[in-house]
Design a protein around this motif. Structure first.
Motif, PDB file in Angstrom:
ATOM      1  N   MET A   1      -4.531  -0.672 -39.589  1.00 31.03           N
ATOM      2  CA  MET A   1      -4.765  -1.604 -40.704  1.00 31.03           C
ATOM      3  C   MET A   1      -5.425  -2.879 -40.184  1.00 31.03           C
ATOM      4  O   MET A   1      -5.116  -3.338 -39.097  1.00 31.03           O
ATOM      5  CB  MET A   1      -3.440  -1.948 -41.389  1.00 31.03           C
ATOM      6  CG  MET A   1      -3.601  -2.762 -42.665  1.00 31.03           C
ATOM      7  SD  MET A   1      -1.996  -3.149 -43.420  1.00 31.03           S
ATOM      8  CE  MET A   1      -1.497  -1.526 -43.964  1.00 31.03           C
ATOM      9  N   ASN A   2      -6.359  -3.445 -40.953  1.00 31.83           N
ATOM     10  CA  ASN A   2      -7.045  -4.659 -40.544  1.00 31.83           C
ATOM     11  C   ASN A   2      -6.075  -5.825 -40.439  1.00 31.83           C
ATOM     12  O   ASN A   2      -5.088  -5.908 -41.162  1.00 31.83           O
ATOM     13  CB  ASN A   2      -8.145  -5.014 -41.554  1.00 31.83           C
ATOM     14  CG  ASN A   2      -9.294  -4.036 -41.498  1.00 31.83           C
ATOM     15  OD1 ASN A   2      -9.549  -3.436 -40.462  1.00 31.83           O
ATOM     16  ND2 ASN A   2      -9.977  -3.882 -42.608  1.00 31.83           N
TER      17      ASN A   2
ATOM     18  N   VAL B   1      -1.126  -9.958 -41.463  1.00 27.83           N
ATOM     19  CA  VAL B   1      -1.489 -11.355 -41.208  1.00 27.83           C
ATOM     20  C   VAL B   1      -0.721 -11.889 -39.998  1.00 27.83           C
ATOM     21  O   VAL B   1       0.503 -11.778 -39.937  1.00 27.83           O
ATOM     22  CB  VAL B   1      -1.206 -12.247 -42.440  1.00 27.83           C
ATOM     23  CG1 VAL B   1      -1.625 -13.687 -42.153  1.00 27.83           C
ATOM     24  CG2 VAL B   1      -1.948 -11.715 -43.666  1.00 27.83           C
ATOM     25  N   VAL B   2      -1.480 -12.443 -39.066  1.00 21.57           N
ATOM     26  CA  VAL B   2      -0.909 -13.092 -37.894  1.00 21.57           C
ATOM     27  C   VAL B   2      -1.049 -14.599 -38.109  1.00 21.57           C
ATOM     28  O   VAL B   2      -2.161 -15.117 -38.167  1.00 21.57           O
ATOM     29  CB  VAL B   2      -1.633 -12.674 -36.595  1.00 21.57           C
ATOM     30  CG1 VAL B   2      -1.037 -13.387 -35.388  1.00 21.57           C
ATOM     31  CG2 VAL B   2      -1.551 -11.156 -36.422  1.00 21.57           C
TER      32      VAL B   2
ATOM     33  N   ALA C   1       7.208  -7.160 -43.109  1.00 20.42           N
ATOM     34  CA  ALA C   1       6.873  -6.643 -41.779  1.00 20.42           C
ATOM     35  C   ALA C   1       5.385  -6.780 -41.466  1.00 20.42           C
ATOM     36  O   ALA C   1       4.989  -6.677 -40.302  1.00 20.42           O
ATOM     37  CB  ALA C   1       7.299  -5.176 -41.667  1.00 20.42           C
ATOM     38  N   GLY C   2       4.577  -7.015 -42.497  1.00 24.35           N
ATOM     39  CA  GLY C   2       3.141  -7.166 -42.285  1.00 24.35           C
ATOM     40  C   GLY C   2       2.732  -8.576 -41.906  1.00 24.35           C
ATOM     41  O   GLY C   2       1.530  -8.878 -41.812  1.00 24.35           O
TER      42      GLY C   2
ATOM     43  N   ARG D   1      -4.327 -11.223 -28.247  1.00 23.43           N
ATOM     44  CA  ARG D   1      -3.252 -10.288 -27.946  1.00 23.43           C
ATOM     45  C   ARG D   1      -2.895  -9.436 -29.171  1.00 23.43           C
ATOM     46  O   ARG D   1      -2.550  -8.264 -29.055  1.00 23.43           O
ATOM     47  CB  ARG D   1      -2.027 -11.053 -27.458  1.00 23.43           C
ATOM     48  CG  ARG D   1      -0.881 -10.161 -26.971  1.00 23.43           C
ATOM     49  CD  ARG D   1       0.210 -10.975 -26.318  1.00 23.43           C
ATOM     50  NE  ARG D   1       0.835 -11.919 -27.237  1.00 23.43           N
ATOM     51  CZ  ARG D   1       0.694 -13.230 -27.186  1.00 23.43           C
ATOM     52  NH1 ARG D   1      -0.069 -13.791 -26.246  1.00 23.43           N
ATOM     53  NH2 ARG D   1       1.299 -14.023 -28.063  1.00 23.43           N
ATOM     54  N   GLU D   2      -3.010 -10.043 -30.362  1.00 27.86           N
ATOM     55  CA  GLU D   2      -2.688  -9.344 -31.607  1.00 27.86           C
ATOM     56  C   GLU D   2      -3.865  -8.541 -32.157  1.00 27.86           C
ATOM     57  O   GLU D   2      -3.736  -7.857 -33.172  1.00 27.86           O
ATOM     58  CB  GLU D   2      -2.227 -10.348 -32.670  1.00 27.86           C
ATOM     59  CG  GLU D   2      -0.825 -10.887 -32.447  1.00 27.86           C
ATOM     60  CD  GLU D   2       0.235  -9.892 -32.897  1.00 27.86           C
ATOM     61  OE1 GLU D   2      -0.130  -8.866 -33.493  1.00 27.86           O
ATOM     62  OE2 GLU D   2       1.433 -10.142 -32.645  1.00 27.86           O
ATOM     63  N   GLY D   3      -5.010  -8.635 -31.508  1.00 26.60           N
ATOM     64  CA  GLY D   3      -6.175  -7.900 -31.979  1.00 26.60           C
ATOM     65  C   GLY D   3      -6.854  -8.515 -33.188  1.00 26.60           C
ATOM     66  O   GLY D   3      -7.524  -7.814 -33.963  1.00 26.60           O
TER      67      GLY D   3
END
Length: 282
Positions: A1-2, A28-29, A49-50, A70-72
């Protein structure tokens, strides 16, 4: 997932963008700024969790980049105000940000954030428009409230837009407060609400000393910069703006159509109608 990176400032903007991004199926980061972001962001992550939240100080540019990499994360957005005085007085820059600051020609907000955006881009992280996923919240041209501006308020709007565009062009601020076609207050580093409150205090002081030169109601004019970069510092108004105006004795608000975000529009318009405040987007 993007994935989408969210650099979160203060207020409700980060939460609205977060909700919109999740509605589009994005993980979402969140890079939450310790000095600005509402701690409620932790609860939001615990419930979804997203969403992942990383807390960092305003000057930790290297940590921001390393976290996203690190999270891409390859696309990120800035949402929420970071007080100008925080940027230029409270900041403790890491080595990467210190180097960036040393190379700035001028230390205004646009120059700084533009340089940060370039550094992010060089590291493979594209900074996209802060209105991404929120375009329905952009103000459309017209009168938003039950009451239209009076003839005197319309004159103040015309004068205020001219002044506001001039100061915005120098990245000094986006808001001016006008009374009887005289400029009562100009926004600088204090922010819109503080500017409106200061104008109200100045008008009150005029009355206290018996000087009726500015004994008129206040009109607030908020504009985008002439070359507004929609990636950051996009004009925002909401119900708190109306509450501040009411306390200051302001009766009219003019915003820029297509380039101003309206938060909690229904609540904002309802509060304005109750206070007899006119809102127009031009």
């Amino acid at each position: 997932m993007n994935k989408l990176g969210l650099i979160a400032g203060n207020g409700r903007f980060p939460f609205l963008l977060l909700e919109a991004a999740r509605a589009h199926g994005l993980n979402v980061v969140v890079a939450a700024i310790k000095e600005e972001t509402d701690p409620e962001m932790n609860a939001r992550a615990e419930a979804d969790a997203g969403v992942r939240v990383y807390w960092m100080s305003l000057g930790e540019l290297s940590k921001l980049i390393e976290t996203f990499q690190r999270e891409g994360v390859t696309r990120a957005v800035m949402a929420g105000q970071v007080k100008h005085k925080q940027i230029f007085s409270s900041i403790r820059p890491d080595w990467r940000l210190a180097k960036l600051l040393l190379n700035l020609r001028t230390r205004n907000t646009d120059m700084l954030l533009g340089a940060v955006a370039k550094v992010l881009g060089d590291e493979g992280i594209e900074l996209i428009s802060s209105t991404a996923y929120l375009e329905p919240l952009l103000a459309q041209a017209g009168v938003l409230t039950a009451r239209r501006p009076t003839e005197d308020e319309a004159k103040d709007i015309a004068y205020g837009r001219m002044v506001a565009k001039a100061i915005a062009g120098y990245d000094l601020g986006q808001t001016v407060v006008i009374a009887a076609q005289a400029c009562v207050a100009v926004e600088a580093m204090e922010g819109t609400d503080a500017t409106i409150a200061r104008a109200g205090a100045l008008l009150q002081a005029q009355g206290d000393v018996g000087d009726t030169t500015l004994a008129r109601s206040l009109t607030v004019v908020k504009v985008a910069k002439p070359n507004q970069d929609m990636r950051f510092d996009v004009p925002v108004v909401g119900a708190p703006t109306i509450a501040t105006m009411r306390g200051a004795g302001a009766t009219c608000l003019c915003i820029e159509a297509g380039r101003t975000l309206l938060f909690d529009r229904e609540a904002m318009v309802r509060a304005a109608d109750e206070a007899g405040i006119a809102i127009v987007a031009e």
